[in-house]
Scaffold this motif. Structure first.
Motif, mmCIF file in Angstrom:
data_model
loop_
_atom_site.group_PDB
_atom_site.id
_atom_site.type_symbol
_atom_site.label_atom_id
_atom_site.label_comp_id
_atom_site.label_asym_id
_atom_site.label_seq_id
_atom_site.Cartn_x
_atom_site.Cartn_y
_atom_site.Cartn_z
ATOM 1 N N TYR A 36 -3.786 -12.907 18.974
ATOM 2 C CA TYR A 36 -3.806 -13.997 17.988
ATOM 3 C C TYR A 36 -4.445 -13.640 16.650
ATOM 4 N N ALA A 37 -5.290 -12.618 16.592
ATOM 5 C CA ALA A 37 -6.079 -12.356 15.378
ATOM 6 C C ALA A 37 -5.210 -12.052 14.159
ATOM 7 N N PHE A 38 -4.275 -11.115 14.300
ATOM 8 C CA PHE A 38 -3.452 -10.717 13.151
ATOM 9 C C PHE A 38 -2.545 -11.855 12.702
ATOM 10 N N ARG A 39 -1.976 -12.560 13.691
ATOM 11 C CA ARG A 39 -1.097 -13.697 13.377
ATOM 12 C C ARG A 39 -1.835 -14.766 12.587
ATOM 13 N N GLU A 40 -3.084 -15.068 12.992
ATOM 14 C CA GLU A 40 -3.824 -16.165 12.370
ATOM 15 C C GLU A 40 -4.167 -15.908 10.910
ATOM 16 N N THR A 41 -4.308 -14.644 10.520
ATOM 17 C CA THR A 41 -4.626 -14.362 9.107
ATOM 18 C C THR A 41 -3.481 -14.777 8.176
ATOM 19 N N PHE A 42 -2.252 -14.778 8.694
ATOM 20 C CA PHE A 42 -1.088 -15.133 7.860
ATOM 21 C C PHE A 42 -0.521 -16.517 8.187
ATOM 22 N N ALA A 43 -0.708 -16.966 9.444
ATOM 23 C CA ALA A 43 -0.097 -18.244 9.830
ATOM 24 C C ALA A 43 -1.123 -19.295 10.192
ATOM 25 N N GLY A 44 -2.417 -18.995 10.027
ATOM 26 C CA GLY A 44 -3.471 -19.921 10.405
ATOM 27 C C GLY A 44 -3.720 -20.990 9.362
ATOM 28 N N HIS A 45 -4.950 -21.514 9.353
ATOM 29 C CA HIS A 45 -5.284 -22.626 8.466
ATOM 30 C C HIS A 45 -5.394 -22.212 6.999
ATOM 31 N N HIS A 46 -5.659 -20.916 6.755
ATOM 32 C CA HIS A 46 -5.705 -20.402 5.371
ATOM 33 C C HIS A 46 -4.634 -19.320 5.251
ATOM 34 N N LYS A 47 -3.389 -19.745 5.047
ATOM 35 C CA LYS A 47 -2.243 -18.833 5.077
ATOM 36 C C LYS A 47 -2.285 -17.846 3.906
ATOM 37 N N LEU A 48 -1.875 -16.600 4.208
ATOM 38 C CA LEU A 48 -1.771 -15.568 3.176
ATOM 39 C C LEU A 48 -0.304 -15.317 2.858
ATOM 40 N N THR A 49 -0.055 -14.912 1.635
ATOM 41 C CA THR A 49 1.306 -14.526 1.258
ATOM 42 C C THR A 49 1.677 -13.265 2.025
ATOM 43 N N LEU A 50 2.868 -13.246 2.600
ATOM 44 C CA LEU A 50 3.299 -12.103 3.399
ATOM 45 C C LEU A 50 3.889 -11.033 2.483
ATOM 46 N N ASP A 51 3.026 -10.183 1.944
ATOM 47 C CA ASP A 51 3.485 -9.079 1.091
ATOM 48 C C ASP A 51 2.725 -7.809 1.479
ATOM 49 N N PRO A 52 3.186 -6.626 1.017
ATOM 50 C CA PRO A 52 2.564 -5.353 1.429
ATOM 51 C C PRO A 52 1.061 -5.287 1.163
ATOM 52 N N ALA A 53 0.616 -5.770 -0.002
ATOM 53 C CA ALA A 53 -0.809 -5.672 -0.349
ATOM 54 C C ALA A 53 -1.671 -6.462 0.635
ATOM 55 N N HIS A 54 -1.198 -7.653 1.014
ATOM 56 C CA HIS A 54 -1.966 -8.475 1.945
ATOM 57 C C HIS A 54 -1.935 -7.905 3.369
ATOM 58 N N ILE A 55 -0.782 -7.394 3.794
ATOM 59 C CA ILE A 55 -0.677 -6.804 5.142
ATOM 60 C C ILE A 55 -1.625 -5.617 5.266
ATOM 61 N N LEU A 56 -1.551 -4.710 4.281
ATOM 62 C CA LEU A 56 -2.418 -3.529 4.315
ATOM 63 C C LEU A 56 -3.889 -3.920 4.154
ATOM 64 N N GLY A 57 -4.159 -4.946 3.343
ATOM 65 C CA GLY A 57 -5.538 -5.397 3.120
ATOM 66 C C GLY A 57 -6.156 -5.957 4.390
ATOM 67 N N VAL A 58 -5.361 -6.753 5.130
ATOM 68 C CA VAL A 58 -5.873 -7.351 6.370
ATOM 69 C C VAL A 58 -6.134 -6.279 7.428
ATOM 70 N N ILE A 59 -5.179 -5.347 7.599
ATOM 71 C CA ILE A 59 -5.380 -4.269 8.586
ATOM 72 C C ILE A 59 -6.598 -3.428 8.217
ATOM 73 N N SER A 60 -6.760 -3.144 6.923
ATOM 74 C CA SER A 60 -7.913 -2.358 6.463
ATOM 75 C C SER A 60 -9.220 -3.103 6.755
ATOM 76 N N LEU A 61 -9.242 -4.416 6.492
ATOM 77 C CA LEU A 61 -10.442 -5.220 6.790
ATOM 78 C C LEU A 61 -10.761 -5.194 8.287
ATOM 79 N N MET A 62 -9.717 -5.299 9.115
ATOM 80 C CA MET A 62 -9.934 -5.279 10.564
ATOM 81 C C MET A 62 -10.506 -3.939 11.008
#
Length: 601
Positions: A8-34
């Motif tokens: 659930y963790a990765f899904r929630e960063t984009f589809a949770g209560h504070h949705k992120l735009t699904l683009d390369p910068a955000h995908i790579l940023g979230v994985i890097s933060l994790m």
């Protein structure tokens, strides 16, 4: 717990209560933060550093607190440190309710991906699994535990393999390991990155449990399994989910974990993930039993019925009251929140709160126990504080959406823990005020009272004065046994006390003896066993010639300084519902006499 986070963790960063735009910068940023969160929080803070602060092999907030207490004595700020440690323990109860709910529910939700016809059965199936899980606790986990290793091994190999296959479809996702993308995320969209931390932290939930479970597995095996196996498997899966989003886009956001698998493998993956979720739940339930046991022994909770489920392993225990309370709350959570996405709003705040408190305790360890270089330790503590405060603050934004639940549970648990500790202290002080010096009592009573054959053991919490039960027995029965033992059981700040250091015996004369029996906070008091080993006070003690006298106090709330009236009434209620000292100290039921007394606090 950490292992089931990919559900659930990765899904929630984009589809949770504070949705992120699904683009390369955000995908790579979230994985890097994790990735860097797992390096900083789990690997460096917990696995490399905090695990060194063990209390004779035991870990966890209460074990660390006992270690600090034993070293610090009674310094002015020790009371504040105790409250922090107790609050971290209180938060753990909130976490132990949410973890089984979110883990099992997120695993079973895979059914709606593999077979949409099962969508309406997700919640009922999750409830059935949870009821079954809590129902088998009383039989012990030794046999089931033998399967845990192979199941988790299979689970991690499967999620790592699925991640690798997906990475081959979009290898550029590997660049997310570069911290540049995490920094770029914050520089380009600071608010979104801050809010995303509330979901990113789901990737490290369970780090504090690694430390708490250290006594079960040992520091070495945990470090080896995390660094060599679990961390690589998790990162491969997270990068695989990121690669899937690169290729499939929004369509994969429903469940990037399950959509990594081909259609034919999705149902088997649901089974494997559900088994992993059950094991994650089992770990946190066992942790709740262990923490409760420590809290009872250290004087923060009343005596509760504790059953040992293994003859060979001391740590395998079952506490019925905690088990059924957890089951009730977990099922209510599932029925109330309905989906794992809703539950993740409540998840995280208890974990980040406990992590923040662990950093406070770690700072004390650095400066007062280990005497580290002040500058180096200060920089390290500052870095940990920055990370923990950021995560905690981000999770505070989830309070209206469900984050209030673990805070409410934590507040209730904290109130109960501190009320019991304070009330118990006051009760002992009030009883000590009215106590007669033991030597004066012996001189006056030994010559005037009739002595009868046998041994009388008077249980008392104080190591001085005359026990109330002894005064009442003499007042009503007007006799004294030939051998009188005033016995106090004390719990040490260390988890284990060696057999040879267990008993301290003092001969008071005239057939009176004072005995102090010391146990570690991970050990179970067994008074008859201790008495059988006793020497130096006459003939060997035989249970059939021994009577045990207990005082049962009835509390009378009063306006005397100490606690608020409502807390006094709460303490009185807890005292009435505590397990009998007879069962707690394993006294033979046919040799016990209870004498009542009233105490004002």
């Amino acid at each position: 717990d950490i292992g089931t986070s990919p559900l659930y963790a990765f899904r929630e960063t984009f589809a949770g209560h504070h949705k992120l735009t699904l683009d390369p910068a955000h995908i790579l940023g979230v994985i890097s933060l994790m990735f860097w969160s797992m390096i900083l929080v789990v690997t460096i803070k917990y696995v490399a550093i905090i695990m060194r602060a063990d209390n004779k092999g035991e870990g966890g907030s209460l074990a660390l607190l006992a270690l600090i207490n034993a070293s610090m004595g009674t310094k002015k700020w020790t009371g504040g440190i105790v409250l922090l440690g107790v609050f971290a323990t209180a938060l753990f109860y909130g976490d132990s309710m949410i973890t089984p709910a979110v883990s099992v529910l997120s695993a079973v939700e895979g059914l709606s991906i593999a077979t949409p016809a099962f969508s309406g059965l997700v919640v009922p199936i999750a409830v059935v699994i949870l009821v079954f899980l809590f129902s088998i606790q009383s039989s012990g986990t030794a046999r089931v535990g033998a399967l845990f290793g192979p199941i988790m091994l299979t689970y991690f190999l499967v999620i790592a393999t699925l991640g690798v296959i997906s990475i081959f479809r979009h290898p550029a996702v590997l660049s997310a390991l570069n911290p540049y993308w995490a920094i770029h995320f914050f520089m380009a969209d600071s608010l979104a990155a801050f809010l995303a931390l509330g979901s990113v932290v789901l990737a490290v939930t369970g780090a504090e449990a690694l430390y708490a479970d250290m006594g079960h597995f040992g520091r070495g095996p945990i470090r080896m399994s995390w660094l060599a196996f679990v961390l690589p498997a998790l990162m491969l899966n997270y990068m695989g989910q990121g690669a899937l989003l690169f290729v499939e886009g929004q369509a994969a956001l429903v469940s990037p974990f399950y959509l990594l698998a081909p259609q034919w493998f999705q149902l088997p993956l649901v089974v494997i993930a559900t088994l992993a979720a059950i094991i994650a739940s089992q770990a946190v339930i066992s942790g709740a039993f262990s923490v409760t046991h420590q809290a009872i022994q250290l004087g923060f909770m009343p005596r509760l019925k504790i059953l040992h489920t293994s003859a060979s392993t001391v740590g395998q225990i079952y506490i019925p009251m905690i088990n059924w309370m957890l089951m009730t709350m977990v099922i209510l959570l599932v029925l109330f929140f309905q989906t794992s996405s809703n539950l993740t709003s409540a998840y995280g705040i208890a974990v980040t709160g406990a992590m923040l408190i662990d950093t406070f305790l770690l700072a004390v360890v650095f400066y007062s126990l280990w005497n580290w270089n002040k500058i180096g330790a200060g920089l390290l503590v500052f870095a940990f504080f920055c990370v923990d405060i950021a995560y905690f603050a981000a999770n505070l934004t989830k309070v209206p959406d469900g984050g209030w639940f673990p805070l409410l549970i934590g507040l209730i648990a904290f109130t109960l823990l501190t009320t019991w500790a304070k009330g118990r202290k006051l009760m002992i002080e009030r009883m000590r005020e009215a106590a007669m010096p033991i030597m004066i009592f012996i001189e006056s009573a030994a010559s005037s009272a009739t002595r009868v054959p046998g041994t009388a053991v008077f249980m008392t919490s104080a190591v001085d004065g005359v026990p109330h039960a002894l005064l009442h027995n003499l007042k009503h029965n007007k006799v004294l046994h030939e051998r009188v033992i005033l016995l106090t059981v004390k719990i040490a700040d260390s988890p284990y006390v060696e057999q040879q250091a267990r008993c301290r015996l003092e001969d008071l004369g005239r057939g009176f003896h004072r005995l102090v029996v010391v146990y570690g906070f991970m050990q179970e008091p067994d008074v008859p066993a201790a008495l059988k080993q006793l020497t130096g006070c006459g003939p060997a003690i035989r249970m059939m010639d021994t009577s045990f006298f207990l005082a049962r106090q009835t509390l009378l709330p009063s306006s005397r300084p100490g606690m608020a009236i409502w807390r006094e009434k709460l303490f009185a209620w807890m005292l009435r519902n505590a397990e009998s000292a007879m069962e707690f100290f394993r006294l033979p039921t046919n040799r016990v006499v209870e004498l009542g007394s009233q105490v004002e606090i």
